[in-house]
Write a protein that holds these residues in place. Structure first.
Motif, PDB file in Angstrom:
ATOM      1  N   ALA A   4      36.746 -32.424 -17.137  1.00  0.00           N
ATOM      2  CA  ALA A   4      35.783 -32.352 -16.037  1.00  0.00           C
ATOM      3  C   ALA A   4      34.445 -32.941 -16.476  1.00  0.00           C
ATOM      4  O   ALA A   4      34.047 -32.828 -17.627  1.00  0.00           O
ATOM      5  CB  ALA A   4      35.589 -30.914 -15.600  1.00  0.00           C
ATOM      6  N   VAL A   5      33.764 -33.587 -15.533  1.00  0.00           N
ATOM      7  CA  VAL A   5      32.426 -34.122 -15.754  1.00  0.00           C
ATOM      8  C   VAL A   5      31.463 -33.310 -14.910  1.00  0.00           C
ATOM      9  O   VAL A   5      31.660 -33.144 -13.704  1.00  0.00           O
ATOM     10  CB  VAL A   5      32.348 -35.617 -15.361  1.00  0.00           C
ATOM     11  N   CYS A  59      22.719 -42.463 -16.062  1.00  0.00           N
ATOM     12  CA  CYS A  59      23.188 -42.203 -17.417  1.00  0.00           C
ATOM     13  C   CYS A  59      24.714 -42.117 -17.451  1.00  0.00           C
ATOM     14  O   CYS A  59      25.353 -42.686 -18.344  1.00  0.00           O
ATOM     15  CB  CYS A  59      22.579 -40.914 -17.948  1.00  0.00           C
ATOM     16  N   LEU A  60      25.317 -41.436 -16.492  1.00  0.00           N
ATOM     17  CA  LEU A  60      26.772 -41.343 -16.420  1.00  0.00           C
ATOM     18  C   LEU A  60      27.391 -42.730 -16.254  1.00  0.00           C
ATOM     19  O   LEU A  60      28.363 -43.075 -16.922  1.00  0.00           O
ATOM     20  CB  LEU A  60      27.199 -40.429 -15.272  1.00  0.00           C
ATOM     21  N   GLN A  61      26.824 -43.551 -15.388  1.00  0.00           N
ATOM     22  CA  GLN A  61      27.334 -44.907 -15.178  1.00  0.00           C
ATOM     23  C   GLN A  61      27.274 -45.711 -16.471  1.00  0.00           C
ATOM     24  O   GLN A  61      28.234 -46.391 -16.840  1.00  0.00           O
ATOM     25  CB  GLN A  61      26.542 -45.614 -14.086  1.00  0.00           C
ATOM     26  N   SER A  67      31.898 -47.063 -22.870  1.00  0.00           N
ATOM     27  CA  SER A  67      32.830 -46.230 -23.609  1.00  0.00           C
ATOM     28  C   SER A  67      34.245 -46.489 -23.078  1.00  0.00           C
ATOM     29  O   SER A  67      34.446 -47.232 -22.140  1.00  0.00           O
ATOM     30  CB  SER A  67      32.474 -44.760 -23.464  1.00  0.00           C
ATOM     31  N   LYS A  68      35.189 -45.828 -23.674  1.00  0.00           N
ATOM     32  CA  LYS A  68      36.572 -45.981 -23.250  1.00  0.00           C
ATOM     33  C   LYS A  68      36.980 -44.945 -22.205  1.00  0.00           C
ATOM     34  O   LYS A  68      38.132 -44.858 -21.838  1.00  0.00           O
ATOM     35  CB  LYS A  68      37.488 -45.888 -24.467  1.00  0.00           C
ATOM     36  N   MET A  69      36.028 -44.141 -21.741  1.00  0.00           N
ATOM     37  CA  MET A  69      36.347 -43.123 -20.731  1.00  0.00           C
ATOM     38  C   MET A  69      36.569 -43.783 -19.380  1.00  0.00           C
ATOM     39  O   MET A  69      35.875 -44.710 -19.008  1.00  0.00           O
ATOM     40  CB  MET A  69      35.218 -42.109 -20.619  1.00  0.00           C
ATOM     41  N   ARG A  70      37.535 -43.288 -18.658  1.00  0.00           N
ATOM     42  CA  ARG A  70      37.809 -43.789 -17.305  1.00  0.00           C
ATOM     43  C   ARG A  70      38.191 -42.649 -16.425  1.00  0.00           C
ATOM     44  O   ARG A  70      38.813 -41.738 -16.707  1.00  0.00           O
ATOM     45  CB  ARG A  70      38.927 -44.820 -17.297  1.00  0.00           C
TER      46      ARG A  70
END
Length: 70
Positions: A4-5, A59-61, A67-70
């Motif tokens: 979760a974000v 910042c999230l964008q 990064s490698k997060m998707r």
């Protein structure tokens, strides 16, 4: 497994001054924090809230882009 974000925000204003703070968490880890003043003539709480949301989401964008997060 997807984590979760969360972006937790707080902001406020008194006559002539406004400020905001936010924390970005992914899973149970704090990834970033931000804070700052609200600029402009006669800042009010919605302007502080707007600065807070824009700052945290930007910042999230950037974190997702670099990064490698998707």
């Amino acid at each position: 497994e997807a984590e979760a974000v969360w972006i937790s925000i707080d902001s406020g204003a008194v006559p002539g001054r406004g400020s905001y703070v936010w924390v970005l968490c992914i899973g149970r880890r704090i990834r970033a924090r931000g804070k700052g003043p609200t600029h402009g003539p006669n800042p009010r709480s919605f302007r502080a809230e707007g600065y807070c949301m824009v700052s945290g989401l930007l910042c999230l964008q950037l974190l997702l882009q670099h990064s490698k997060m998707r």
